[in-house]
Design an enzyme around this catalytic site. Sequence first.
Site, PDB file in Angstrom:
ATOM      1  N   LYS A  90     -10.824  -5.076  -4.502  1.00  0.00           N
ATOM      2  CA  LYS A  90     -11.873  -4.087  -4.730  1.00  0.00           C
ATOM      3  C   LYS A  90     -11.305  -2.743  -5.172  1.00  0.00           C
ATOM      4  O   LYS A  90     -12.034  -1.917  -5.724  1.00  0.00           O
ATOM      5  CB  LYS A  90     -12.824  -3.955  -3.528  1.00  0.00           C
ATOM      6  CG  LYS A  90     -12.186  -3.727  -2.165  1.00  0.00           C
ATOM      7  CD  LYS A  90     -13.271  -3.513  -1.105  1.00  0.00           C
ATOM      8  CE  LYS A  90     -13.174  -4.235   0.208  1.00  0.00           C
ATOM      9  NZ  LYS A  90     -12.017  -4.100   1.051  1.00  0.00           N
ATOM     10  N   LYS A 145       0.823  -1.214   0.000  1.00  0.00           N
ATOM     11  CA  LYS A 145       0.000   0.000   0.000  1.00  0.00           C
ATOM     12  C   LYS A 145       0.852   1.256   0.000  1.00  0.00           C
ATOM     13  O   LYS A 145       0.476   2.267  -0.574  1.00  0.00           O
ATOM     14  CB  LYS A 145      -0.977   0.012   1.181  1.00  0.00           C
ATOM     15  CG  LYS A 145      -2.139  -0.940   0.982  1.00  0.00           C
ATOM     16  CD  LYS A 145      -3.382  -0.506   1.738  1.00  0.00           C
ATOM     17  CE  LYS A 145      -4.532  -1.449   1.444  1.00  0.00           C
ATOM     18  NZ  LYS A 145      -5.714  -1.258   2.272  1.00  0.00           N
ATOM     19  N   LYS A 151      -3.914 -10.653  -6.753  1.00  0.00           N
ATOM     20  CA  LYS A 151      -5.168 -10.879  -6.012  1.00  0.00           C
ATOM     21  C   LYS A 151      -6.302 -10.062  -6.628  1.00  0.00           C
ATOM     22  O   LYS A 151      -6.088  -8.920  -7.058  1.00  0.00           O
ATOM     23  CB  LYS A 151      -4.932 -10.417  -4.564  1.00  0.00           C
ATOM     24  CG  LYS A 151      -6.109 -10.597  -3.644  1.00  0.00           C
ATOM     25  CD  LYS A 151      -5.835 -10.024  -2.256  1.00  0.00           C
ATOM     26  CE  LYS A 151      -6.048  -8.528  -2.174  1.00  0.00           C
ATOM     27  NZ  LYS A 151      -6.339  -7.992  -0.848  1.00  0.00           N
TER      28      LYS A 151
HETATM   29  P1  TYM Z   1     -10.524  -6.481   3.334  1.00  0.00           P
HETATM   30  O1  TYM Z   1     -11.623  -5.488   3.532  1.00  0.00           O
HETATM   31  O2  TYM Z   1      -9.443  -6.140   2.385  1.00  0.00           O
HETATM   32  O3  TYM Z   1     -11.134  -7.858   2.869  1.00  0.00           O
HETATM   33  C1  TYM Z   1     -12.190  -8.486   3.585  1.00  0.00           C
HETATM   34  C2  TYM Z   1     -11.976  -9.998   3.584  1.00  0.00           C
HETATM   35  O4  TYM Z   1     -11.958 -10.488   2.239  1.00  0.00           O
HETATM   36  C3  TYM Z   1     -10.792 -11.277   2.041  1.00  0.00           C
HETATM   37  N1  TYM Z   1     -10.360 -11.122   0.635  1.00  0.00           N
HETATM   38  C4  TYM Z   1     -10.135 -12.131  -0.197  1.00  0.00           C
HETATM   39  N2  TYM Z   1     -10.214 -13.463  -0.045  1.00  0.00           N
HETATM   40  C5  TYM Z   1      -9.922 -14.235  -1.115  1.00  0.00           C
HETATM   41  N3  TYM Z   1      -9.567 -13.741  -2.328  1.00  0.00           N
HETATM   42  C6  TYM Z   1      -9.475 -12.414  -2.532  1.00  0.00           C
HETATM   43  N4  TYM Z   1      -9.138 -11.938  -3.732  1.00  0.00           N
HETATM   44  C7  TYM Z   1      -9.761 -11.536  -1.437  1.00  0.00           C
HETATM   45  N5  TYM Z   1      -9.785 -10.184  -1.294  1.00  0.00           N
HETATM   46  C8  TYM Z   1     -10.146  -9.950  -0.012  1.00  0.00           C
HETATM   47  C9  TYM Z   1      -9.761 -10.728   3.008  1.00  0.00           C
HETATM   48  O5  TYM Z   1      -8.764 -11.660   3.295  1.00  0.00           O
HETATM   49  C10 TYM Z   1     -10.634 -10.407   4.212  1.00  0.00           C
HETATM   50  O6  TYM Z   1     -10.834 -11.564   4.998  1.00  0.00           O
HETATM   51  N6  TYM Z   1      -7.671  -5.890   7.396  1.00  0.00           N
HETATM   52  C11 TYM Z   1      -8.878  -6.516   6.881  1.00  0.00           C
HETATM   53  C12 TYM Z   1     -10.129  -6.109   7.618  1.00  0.00           C
HETATM   54  C13 TYM Z   1     -10.083  -6.278   9.084  1.00  0.00           C
HETATM   55  C14 TYM Z   1     -10.192  -7.508   9.796  1.00  0.00           C
HETATM   56  C15 TYM Z   1     -10.154  -7.140  11.183  1.00  0.00           C
HETATM   57  C16 TYM Z   1     -10.330  -8.831   9.404  1.00  0.00           C
HETATM   58  C17 TYM Z   1      -9.971  -5.292  10.007  1.00  0.00           C
HETATM   59  N7  TYM Z   1     -10.025  -5.790  11.264  1.00  0.00           N
HETATM   60  C18 TYM Z   1     -10.245  -8.120  12.177  1.00  0.00           C
HETATM   61  C19 TYM Z   1     -10.400  -9.811  10.417  1.00  0.00           C
HETATM   62  C20 TYM Z   1     -10.363  -9.451  11.776  1.00  0.00           C
HETATM   63  C21 TYM Z   1      -9.039  -6.135   5.423  1.00  0.00           C
HETATM   64  O7  TYM Z   1      -8.517  -5.160   4.967  1.00  0.00           O
HETATM   65  O8  TYM Z   1      -9.919  -6.902   4.745  1.00  0.00           O
END
Ligand code: TYM
Length: 333
Positions: free
Chosen positions: A200, A115, A197
């Site tokens: 979004k 990032k 990956k």
């Molecule tokens: P975020 O918002 O980027 O993504 C949310 C969840 O989706 C999963 N994910 C994917 N899984 C498979 N293939 C993909 N291409 C893909 N893109 C996204 C991510 O692994 C995630 O599980 N830091 C986290 C959010 C967060 C969080 C937490 C998660 C904040 N606090 C506490 C668990 C526990 C994040 O940015 O996810």
Amino acid sequence: MFGEQKVSYSGVQPSGNLTIGNYLGAIRNFSTYSEKYKTFYCVVDQHAITVRQVPAELRRRTYETLALYMACGLDPEKNTLYVQSMVPEHTELAWMLNCFTMFGELSRMTQFKDKSAKHSDNINAGLFTYPVLMASDILLYQTDVVPVGIDQKQHVELCRDIAERFNQIYPDTFTVPEPIISRSGMKIMSLADPTKKMSKSDENTNAVVYILDDRDTIIRKFKRAVTDSGSEVRYAEDKPGVSNLMSIYSCFTGKTIEEIEREFNGKGYGDFKLAVGEVTADALAPVQEKYHALLADKAALEAQMKKGAEEASWYARRTLSKVKKKLGFVQLR
Ligand code: TYM
């Protein structure tokens, strides 16, 4: 573990339109824990501001993400669904945990490296300490399991290290959580570049299938997906494009890779891509229908936000008070 009850916790950032990666890697798996665990699923709006957001869009997406949680099968009577910024204990604990997290540890986080390369004009301290806020989300609820995609595994491992370090100095403070990564959906790749990956925040919207894309768009995107040389539907390291489509097909149909290879034996990529598009559209149609109905009732979503935040706060306050006591802060009754 809260009392006798095991806890599942996860979060999604309302920072863009959610993708089938978010769905297959995370959200779809959340409801598996609803019966046996105490479950908390959070819309992590404070994480989203580590990169610049348009305020009106962040607000809108916060409602949308909550509606999607519910449309994906999370019943608010069985799961605590809430918005992170409505529970201030998250940022309070994050400060304390910052003092138990090492600069070197945070410097090694691959998401920070990625990032900060992408947003080189805004490498702010929040981007750097982001995993500490995430650890605070998880540890506040004495979480046992964290269902996430594989890209978040490193952050959950850091959370474990922080919890263990804290517990070593102040015994029995936090439950040490386990990341749970679903085998097939752990990393859904971009349709334009299957070595990357699916994200979004990708500017190329053809590379990404959104949960809310309509049927025609979904089928068109899969038809245009980059595949590999040859024409055989076979899962292999040197065929990342087809292998990614096979993973998606497997997730939506429950079929194994071998079954899929047999099903498309002798057929070309064209037939296969169409089939992937169709099963994806079929699976998402009921989610979309529920989502639109939920989003139409803003007052009900707000009532849910309020109820969820009250429930979450009750748990968060208990852990925070324990931490303050251990650290030596004076707490007045
Ligand atoms: P975020 O918002 O980027 O993504 C949310 C969840 O989706 C999963 N994910 C994917 N899984 C498979 N293939 C993909 N291409 C893909 N893109 C996204 C991510 O692994 C995630 O599980 N830091 C986290 C959010 C967060 C969080 C937490 C998660 C904040 N606090 C506490 C668990 C526990 C994040 O940015 O996810």
